[in-house]
Structures are given as structure tokens and as C-alpha cells.
Design a protein around this motif. Sequence first.
Motif, mmCIF file in Angstrom:
data_model
loop_
_atom_site.group_PDB
_atom_site.id
_atom_site.type_symbol
_atom_site.label_atom_id
_atom_site.label_comp_id
_atom_site.label_asym_id
_atom_site.label_seq_id
_atom_site.Cartn_x
_atom_site.Cartn_y
_atom_site.Cartn_z
ATOM 1 N N PRO A 172 37.284 37.246 41.987
ATOM 2 C CA PRO A 172 38.289 37.879 42.854
ATOM 3 C C PRO A 172 39.715 37.694 42.348
ATOM 4 O O PRO A 172 40.542 38.590 42.490
ATOM 5 C CB PRO A 172 38.092 37.177 44.195
ATOM 6 C CG PRO A 172 36.683 36.690 44.178
ATOM 7 C CD PRO A 172 36.400 36.342 42.736
ATOM 8 N N ARG A 173 39.998 36.543 41.736
ATOM 9 C CA ARG A 173 41.366 36.281 41.267
ATOM 10 C C ARG A 173 41.765 37.152 40.080
ATOM 11 O O ARG A 173 42.964 37.289 39.781
ATOM 12 C CB ARG A 173 41.523 34.801 40.920
ATOM 13 C CG ARG A 173 41.705 33.969 42.161
ATOM 14 C CD ARG A 173 41.329 32.519 41.949
ATOM 15 N NE ARG A 173 41.302 31.816 43.235
ATOM 16 C CZ ARG A 173 40.296 31.901 44.112
ATOM 17 N NH1 ARG A 173 39.248 32.630 43.840
ATOM 18 N NH2 ARG A 173 40.352 31.268 45.260
ATOM 19 N N ALA A 174 40.812 37.738 39.414
ATOM 20 C CA ALA A 174 41.126 38.638 38.311
ATOM 21 C C ALA A 174 41.592 39.992 38.841
ATOM 22 O O ALA A 174 42.215 40.769 38.125
ATOM 23 C CB ALA A 174 39.895 38.828 37.411
ATOM 24 N N VAL A 175 41.274 40.278 40.121
ATOM 25 C CA VAL A 175 41.627 41.575 40.705
ATOM 26 C C VAL A 175 42.948 41.492 41.462
ATOM 27 O O VAL A 175 43.821 42.334 41.326
ATOM 28 C CB VAL A 175 40.496 42.073 41.631
ATOM 29 C CG1 VAL A 175 40.879 43.387 42.299
ATOM 30 C CG2 VAL A 175 39.203 42.228 40.839
ATOM 31 N N ARG A 176 43.094 40.446 42.292
ATOM 32 C CA ARG A 176 44.337 40.231 43.035
ATOM 33 C C ARG A 176 44.365 38.767 43.433
ATOM 34 O O ARG A 176 43.337 38.103 43.480
ATOM 35 C CB ARG A 176 44.421 41.158 44.250
ATOM 36 C CG ARG A 176 43.207 41.059 45.107
ATOM 37 C CD ARG A 176 43.114 42.172 46.124
ATOM 38 N NE ARG A 176 41.829 42.003 46.817
ATOM 39 C CZ ARG A 176 41.329 42.819 47.685
ATOM 40 N NH1 ARG A 176 41.979 43.913 48.020
ATOM 41 N NH2 ARG A 176 40.187 42.597 48.268
ATOM 42 N N HIS A 177 45.555 38.292 43.755
ATOM 43 C CA HIS A 177 45.697 36.855 43.941
ATOM 44 C C HIS A 177 46.726 36.531 45.013
ATOM 45 O O HIS A 177 47.791 37.116 45.044
ATOM 46 C CB HIS A 177 46.110 36.228 42.600
ATOM 47 C CG HIS A 177 46.151 34.739 42.623
ATOM 48 N ND1 HIS A 177 45.031 33.974 42.846
ATOM 49 C CD2 HIS A 177 47.168 33.878 42.460
ATOM 50 C CE1 HIS A 177 45.369 32.692 42.821
ATOM 51 N NE2 HIS A 177 46.669 32.605 42.592
ATOM 52 N N TRP A 178 46.388 35.635 45.931
ATOM 53 C CA TRP A 178 47.362 35.132 46.891
ATOM 54 C C TRP A 178 46.915 33.726 47.294
ATOM 55 O O TRP A 178 45.758 33.351 47.113
ATOM 56 C CB TRP A 178 47.514 36.065 48.080
ATOM 57 C CG TRP A 178 46.320 36.170 48.973
ATOM 58 C CD1 TRP A 178 46.080 35.471 50.122
ATOM 59 C CD2 TRP A 178 45.196 37.042 48.811
ATOM 60 N NE1 TRP A 178 44.877 35.847 50.665
ATOM 61 C CE2 TRP A 178 44.315 36.807 49.884
ATOM 62 C CE3 TRP A 178 44.846 38.012 47.861
ATOM 63 C CZ2 TRP A 178 43.108 37.488 50.031
ATOM 64 C CZ3 TRP A 178 43.643 38.686 48.009
ATOM 65 C CH2 TRP A 178 42.796 38.430 49.084
ATOM 66 N N PRO A 179 47.843 32.914 47.841
ATOM 67 C CA PRO A 179 47.572 31.485 48.061
ATOM 68 C C PRO A 179 46.348 31.180 48.922
ATOM 69 O O PRO A 179 45.610 30.257 48.620
ATOM 70 C CB PRO A 179 48.853 30.990 48.740
ATOM 71 C CG PRO A 179 49.917 31.931 48.312
ATOM 72 C CD PRO A 179 49.241 33.273 48.165
ATOM 73 N N ALA A 180 46.129 31.948 49.979
ATOM 74 C CA ALA A 180 45.045 31.602 50.904
ATOM 75 C C ALA A 180 43.698 32.199 50.509
ATOM 76 O O ALA A 180 42.733 32.120 51.266
ATOM 77 C CB ALA A 180 45.424 32.048 52.309
ATOM 78 N N GLN A 181 43.626 32.792 49.348
ATOM 79 C CA GLN A 181 42.391 33.434 48.886
ATOM 80 C C GLN A 181 41.199 32.477 49.004
ATOM 81 O O GLN A 181 41.288 31.321 48.578
ATOM 82 C CB GLN A 181 42.584 33.846 47.435
ATOM 83 C CG GLN A 181 41.570 34.846 46.939
ATOM 84 C CD GLN A 181 42.063 35.541 45.678
ATOM 85 O OE1 GLN A 181 42.946 35.039 44.993
ATOM 86 N NE2 GLN A 181 41.509 36.681 45.385
ATOM 87 N N ALA A 182 40.116 32.933 49.605
ATOM 88 C CA ALA A 182 39.016 32.009 49.920
ATOM 89 C C ALA A 182 37.706 32.329 49.230
ATOM 90 O O ALA A 182 36.785 31.522 49.227
ATOM 91 C CB ALA A 182 38.811 31.985 51.427
ATOM 92 N N MET A 183 37.569 33.529 48.655
ATOM 93 C CA MET A 183 36.291 33.880 48.029
ATOM 94 C C MET A 183 36.244 33.399 46.588
ATOM 95 O O MET A 183 37.134 33.683 45.800
ATOM 96 C CB MET A 183 36.071 35.391 48.079
ATOM 97 C CG MET A 183 34.747 35.813 47.447
ATOM 98 S SD MET A 183 34.425 37.561 47.728
ATOM 99 C CE MET A 183 33.213 37.863 46.443
ATOM 100 N N ALA A 184 35.212 32.643 46.271
ATOM 101 C CA ALA A 184 34.995 32.210 44.889
ATOM 102 C C ALA A 184 34.235 33.299 44.148
ATOM 103 O O ALA A 184 33.531 34.097 44.756
ATOM 104 C CB ALA A 184 34.204 30.916 44.880
#
Length: 87
Positions: A47-59
Motif C-alpha cells: 500500500p505504501r508504494a501507491v500512497r502514504h500517510w501517517p495513520a496508514q494501517a494496511m500492511a
Amino acid sequence: ALFAGDCLPCHRLDGIGRGTKGPDLGRPMNVTAYLTPAGFHALVRDPRAVRHWPAQAMAGFPPDLIGDDGIAALWAYLQLVAPRAAP
Ligand code: HEC
């Protein structure tokens, strides 16, 4: 089985399931209506390769957890259960 085991713990699908961490993947519209197959693949993988924000919870799910064929099968499943647009 893959969806129930790996996705439903956090998500619901059209209100079905008990997942509360992530959004319902069927409502207000099915994810296959607004993501591309490539975008879905990239998001499930990392998920972090697509978009990123501090509270992101999906691994992400690396290939040893879900293979490319598994992600393709998840996409096909979500498309299959998506409501069809009226002709
Ligand atoms: C640990 C909980 C968890 C699991 C397991 C999980 N997700 Fe997620 N998912 C989330 C959360 C929370 C979000 C919202 C974005 C964020 O905070 O990461 C999300 C977002 C998404 C999105 C983006 C939806 C949108 O409208 O932006 C998709 C697509 C998705 N998940 C698919 C899946 C699939 C497919 C699986 C199973 C292979 C899965 N998720 C497993 C927690 C999870």
C-alpha cells in the motif's frame, strides 16, 4: 477462501463480515469500479508504494503470502460479486 482469510479480518464486503479496521470493499462502490487491476495489485502488494500517510494501517502482502495469481483471483472475485450496472 483467500479473501475470507486474508482480507475479511479487517474489511467488510457489502456489509458482510466483522472487519472494522479497513473500509468496506463493496460500498459505497466496489473497489473494481474505481481501481485498475494494476492499481489493485500494487496496493495489495505494498500500500505504501501507491500512497502514504501517517495513520496508514494496511500492511502489504509479499509474494510468499499471496502470489500474483492470488491477487488476480482476488480481483476476479471482487469483480464477480460487484453489482452489475443496469443495461
Ligand atoms: C490489518 C488489516 C487489513 C488487512 C488484513 C487488509 N486490509 Fe486492506 N485496508 C486496511 C486499511 C486500514 C485500509 C485503509 C487504508 C490504510 O489505512 O491503510 C485498507 C485499504 C484497502 C484498499 C483501498 C480501498 C480504498 O477505497 O482506498 C483496498 C483495495 C484493500 N485494502 C484491499 C485489501 C485486500 C484485497 C486485502 C486482503 C488481501 C486486504 N485489504 C487486507 C486494512 C487491512
